[in-house]
Design an enzyme around this catalytic site. Structure first.
Site, mmCIF file in Angstrom:
data_model
loop_
_atom_site.group_PDB
_atom_site.id
_atom_site.type_symbol
_atom_site.label_atom_id
_atom_site.label_comp_id
_atom_site.label_asym_id
_atom_site.label_seq_id
_atom_site.Cartn_x
_atom_site.Cartn_y
_atom_site.Cartn_z
ATOM 1 N N SER A 145 0.867 -1.192 0.000
ATOM 2 C CA SER A 145 0.000 0.000 0.000
ATOM 3 C C SER A 145 0.890 1.225 0.000
ATOM 4 C CB SER A 145 -0.863 0.011 1.274
ATOM 5 O OG SER A 145 -1.432 1.289 1.471
ATOM 6 N N TYR A 158 -1.865 -1.026 10.341
ATOM 7 C CA TYR A 158 -1.938 -1.195 8.883
ATOM 8 C C TYR A 158 -0.655 -0.695 8.218
ATOM 9 C CZ TYR A 158 -3.774 -1.042 4.109
ATOM 10 O OH TYR A 158 -3.958 -1.227 2.760
#
Ligand code: NAD
Length: 253
Positions: A145, A158
């Site tokens: 990401s 995350y």
């Protein structure tokens, strides 16, 4: 792309980016096992994807070693091989740093980072053995990401997990290069999936994303699937250990 006839596992593929990757691979002639923790969504995905080619569903939690073992064994059983692994399953947990609970930190790391490691290792062991026996090397694509490098205050586990995925990708690439097995990652920006649903429902949050995305729009899962197909193909035969970002220009240009 010369992917015709190959066999692939895509994790977290009952919906979202994983589903789009499974569809793209099927359209390229790849036989696909979609693995997901959600059997109901998995069954719906199979019903929609069957028109594109040979596709199977295996219920698996990538954070559980028994499930991972079963996923790899049943894929070899049904498809006869694994040429491509897309480690896509991932979850988010939004909380400020001072409020994060230990169990939530562990849960996100277990799926996003440890899951990528466990499925990656199990499949890589199969691929390495195949090469030792004279077979063709496989390809692994991990889902990272922009948050691996671009910190967001309320996405602590995350961001940490995706930073780990980038480093894991490099270590895997280095370790598996002697077998000819290539390992790369994709770093999407904001892509329209269920993961982004809460953002989409909040106009202020959506505007914040758009204002920091030079292309001025949220991405489509198909725009990530095309990168996965490229990285899985021989067109990317000299690329390994890289994270390819697809974020509308969001990372500082
Ligand atoms: P999504 O929530 O739409 O889909 C994720 C899928 O993974 C679901 O089908 C879910 O059931 C499955 N899953 C969750 N936990 C699992 C587990 N333990 N084992 C197996 N399957 C599991 O998410 P998405 O937006 O499609 O994201 C896919 C990947 O892309 C993730 O790794 C995510 O971090 C990454 N990503 C997404 C975006 C985005 O904007 N959507 C941006 C950057 C990176």
């Amino acid at each position: 792309m010369a992917l015709d006839g190959k066999a692939a596992i895509v994790t977290g593929a009952a919906t979202g980016i994983g589903y789009a990757i499974a569809e793209r691979l099927l359209r390229e002639g790849v036989r696909v096992v979609i693995a997901d923790i959600d059997a109901e969504k998995g069954a719906r995905a199979i019903a929609d994807l069957e028109q594109f080619g040979e596709v199977r569903f295996v219920k698996a939690d990538v954070g559980k070693s028994l499930d991972v073992h079963n996923l790899v064994a049943s894929t070899i059983d049904t498809l006869g091989d694994i040429d491509i692994l897309v480690n896509n399953a991932g979850i988010v947990h939004g909380a400020d740093f001072l409020d994060i609970k230990e169990e939530d930190f562990d849960r996100v790391l277990k799926v996003n980072l440890k899951g990528t490691f466990m499925v990656g290792q199990a499949v890589a062991r199969y691929m390495a053995d195949k090469v030792k026996g004279g077979g063709a090397p496989g390809v692994i694509v991990n889902m990272s990401s922009v948050n691996a490098v671009f910190a967001i205050a309320n996405q602590v586990p995350y961001s940490v997990s995706k930073g780990g995925v980038n480093q894991l990708t490099k270590v895997m690439a280095l370790s598996l290069a002697p077998y000819g097995i290539r390992v790369n990652a994709i770093g999407p920006g904001s892509i329209m999936t269920d993961m982004l649903a809460s953002v989409n429902a909040d106009p202020a949050a959506k505007n914040r994303i758009l204002s920091r995305t030079p292309l001025g729009r949220i991405g489509d899962p198909k725009e990530i699937a095309s990168i996965a197909a490229f990285l899985a193909s021989d067109d990317a035969s000299y690329i390994t250990g890289q994270t390819i970002y697809a974020d509308g220009g969001r990372l500082p240009l």
